[in-house]
Design an enzyme around this catalytic site. Structure first.
Site, short mmCIF file in Angstrom:
data_model
loop_
_atom_site.label_atom_id
_atom_site.label_comp_id
_atom_site.label_asym_id
_atom_site.label_seq_id
_atom_site.Cartn_x
_atom_site.Cartn_y
_atom_site.Cartn_z
N GLU A 1 1.82 -6.42 -5.26
CA GLU A 1 1.62 -5.65 -6.31
C GLU A 1 2.86 -4.69 -6.91
O GLU A 1 3.06 -4.93 -8.12
CB GLU A 1 0.44 -4.78 -6.05
CG GLU A 1 0.16 -3.54 -7.24
CD GLU A 1 -1.12 -3.05 -7.05
OE1 GLU A 1 -2.19 -3.53 -6.44
OE2 GLU A 1 -1.25 -1.82 -7.38
N ASP B 1 0.74 -1.28 -0.02
CA ASP B 1 0.06 -0.24 0.04
C ASP B 1 0.84 1.35 -0.04
O ASP B 1 0.66 2.01 -0.83
CB ASP B 1 -0.85 0.01 1.13
CG ASP B 1 -1.72 -1.45 1.38
OD1 ASP B 1 -2.89 -1.41 0.56
OD2 ASP B 1 -1.60 -2.18 2.16
O1 TRH Z 1 4.59 -6.11 0.75
P1 TRH Z 1 3.55 -6.84 -0.13
O2 TRH Z 1 3.05 -8.23 0.08
O3 TRH Z 1 2.18 -5.80 -0.25
C1 TRH Z 1 0.88 -6.33 -0.39
C2 TRH Z 1 0.61 -6.16 -1.94
O4 TRH Z 1 0.26 -4.89 -2.46
C3 TRH Z 1 -0.98 -6.62 -1.83
O5 TRH Z 1 -1.59 -6.47 -3.23
C4 TRH Z 1 -1.89 -5.68 -1.14
O6 TRH Z 1 -2.98 -6.12 -0.90
C5 TRH Z 1 -1.26 -6.10 0.40
O7 TRH Z 1 0.21 -5.61 0.29
C6 TRH Z 1 -1.77 -5.05 1.27
O8 TRH Z 1 3.98 -6.74 -1.75
P2 TRH Z 1 4.51 -5.29 -2.45
O9 TRH Z 1 3.06 -5.06 -3.31
O10 TRH Z 1 5.34 -6.03 -3.50
O11 TRH Z 1 5.00 -4.47 -1.77
C7 TRH Z 1 6.50 -4.40 -1.29
C8 TRH Z 1 7.04 -3.25 -1.31
O12 TRH Z 1 8.27 -2.94 -0.66
C9 TRH Z 1 7.39 -2.59 -2.95
O13 TRH Z 1 7.11 -1.25 -2.79
C10 TRH Z 1 8.74 -2.79 -2.89
C11 TRH Z 1 9.32 -2.34 -1.54
N1 TRH Z 1 10.50 -3.14 -1.05
C12 TRH Z 1 11.72 -2.09 -0.83
O14 TRH Z 1 11.65 -0.92 -1.07
N2 TRH Z 1 12.85 -2.75 -0.32
C13 TRH Z 1 12.79 -4.20 -0.13
O15 TRH Z 1 13.91 -4.26 0.49
C14 TRH Z 1 11.81 -4.67 -0.34
C15 TRH Z 1 12.06 -6.24 -0.08
C16 TRH Z 1 10.80 -4.43 -0.58
#
Ligand code: TRH
Length: 370
Positions: free
Chosen positions: A265, A15
């Site tokens: 996402e 999010d």
């Molecule tokens: O963390 P998530 O599982 O988030 C989820 C999904 O968005 C899902 O659709 C939603 O319904 C739920 O949240 C509430 O996976 P996502 O979407 O990949 O988000 C991870 C974020 O973290 C992404 O912006 C990348 C960031 N990130 C970093 O910036 N640095 C890091 O080292 C890592 C591992 C991730």
């Protein structure tokens, strides 16, 4: 344009990941004055160093960050645009100001490849209080809002992917050790893993161990805690744990890998921009609704059937099919076809205007009618 973006952290980092990326695109790409309301600054701080949890108001990267609490500052009133992420409902005091100001109001929806998205994208919803909310759907086709993608991303990625030295320096800066870097230099396949606890991680390790091409595995701290044990067997991939890094470094990490396991996402979209094979673990929903969404995306993703079978198996851990599916997808012919498909997927999606541009244009049109 002056905009307020509202973000409620339901779970994990997606999010705030999406909202932070969008805020920066609108501020830096379009020169908008952006105020980002976030209810969970601790999660935000994990993906963005410099965010101070507990601070009511702070500025970072040219964006005004407001801690969204149960009693928001009534002095912060609506301006030109209100973007509500994932139907998170702006607070009542702010809605009062919206009823006075009538800003352009958009609900940014979750990403889905399902065909119905096209017919709902951009639709208005008239409320009894006179306000109109518009639904803005990200997506993979020209009839949707598109995907977030920064200008200049491909050139930056290509430069890093073209330089083994730059990749090694970058990975070293994340704490990756000499032995792992040497294995990469010797031709090991580099795999990143960002997944939910249900992922069949032991199958991943056993398939990588059995593959004739050696591999190394990069995983953020706290993700898949069973990896250390699984990777201690002889012939297993060499594992490195990485700290959580800021989003631009997370992109670079994906660009350094031959194969990225991603989730949710935002990381899913970012792995597409790496132009390398990706395995998506979709956010699980009740009654397996997410598997329909997964199929809708697979119908668009040009990867060969072996890769598609692997992605299905990765999302259905109970079937025990992941190890065999991974072995088939890594076999040389299948792997080459998948790598070509990943390039094609990146190029076809990157050719479209990005979500921030589409959303800014959409809001500008709405604002004209105020
Ligand atoms: O963390 P998530 O599982 O988030 C989820 C999904 O968005 C899902 O659709 C939603 O319904 C739920 O949240 C509430 O996976 P996502 O979407 O990949 O988000 C991870 C974020 O973290 C992404 O912006 C990348 C960031 N990130 C970093 O910036 N640095 C890091 O080292 C890592 C591992 C991730």
């Amino acid at each position: 344009m002056q905009a307020d973006i509202f973000c409620r952290v339901v779970d994990n980092y997606g999010d705030i990941g999406v909202c932070w990326r969008l805020a920066r695109r609108l501020a830096h790409g379009r020169g908008w004055d952006v105020r980002l309301w976030v209810d969970d600054l601790a999660s935000f701080a994990r993906i963005q160093p410099g965010v101070v949890p507990g601070m009511a108001s702070q500025r970072l990267a040219g964006i005004h960050i407001v801690h969204w609490t149960a009693s928001p500052d009534p002095g912060l009133a609506a301006r030109d645009v209100v973007i509500e992420a994932f139907a998170c409902d702006p607070p009542e005091t702010f809605l009062d100001s919206m009823r006075r100001e009538h800003p352009a109001w958009v609900n940014l929806e979750y990403l889905s490849a399902e065909p119905w998205v096209e017919s709902c994208h951009g639709l208005p919803s008239q409320r009894p209080d006179g306000l109109v909310k518009h639904f803005f759907f990200p997506g993979f086709t020209p009839a949707t809002g598109g995907l977030l993608r920064e200008p200049g991303l491909s050139a930056e990625r290509d430069a890093l992917q073209a330089s083994a030295d730059a990749q090694a320096a970058f990975l070293r800066s994340l704490g990756v050790g000499r032995e792992l870097l040497q294995r990469r230099r010797d031709g090991a396949r580099t795999v990143s893993l960002f997944c939910y606890p249900s992922a069949p991680v032991a199958d991943l390790v056993s398939a990588l161990s059995a593959d004739p091409r050696p591999s190394v595995l990069l995983a953020p701290e706290g993700v898949a805690p069973g990896l250390e044990a699984a990777c201690s067997a002889p012939g297993a991939p060499l594992l490195a744990r990485l700290p959580f890094v800021a989003q631009p470094d997370f992109d670079r990490l994906l660009w350094c890998c031959d194969l990225n396991f991603v989730r949710g996402e935002d990381s899913f979209v970012r792995a597409a921009w790496a132009a390398r094979p990706l395995v998506w673990q979709i956010y699980p929903q009740d009654e397996n609704v997410h598997l329909e969404k997964l199929d809708a995306w697979l119908a668009r993703y040009p990867a060969p059937e072996s890769a598609q079978a692997l992605i299905r198996a990765w999302n259905q851990p109970g079937t025990g099919l992941a190890a065999g599916a991974l072995a088939a997808a890594l076999a040389p012919g299948a792997w080459d076809a998948w790598a070509a498909a990943a390039l094609e997927w990146d190029a076809s999606q990157a050719a479209r205007p990005d979500l921030a541009e589409n959303l800014a244009d959409f809001c500008a049109e709405l604002a004209k009618k105020r």
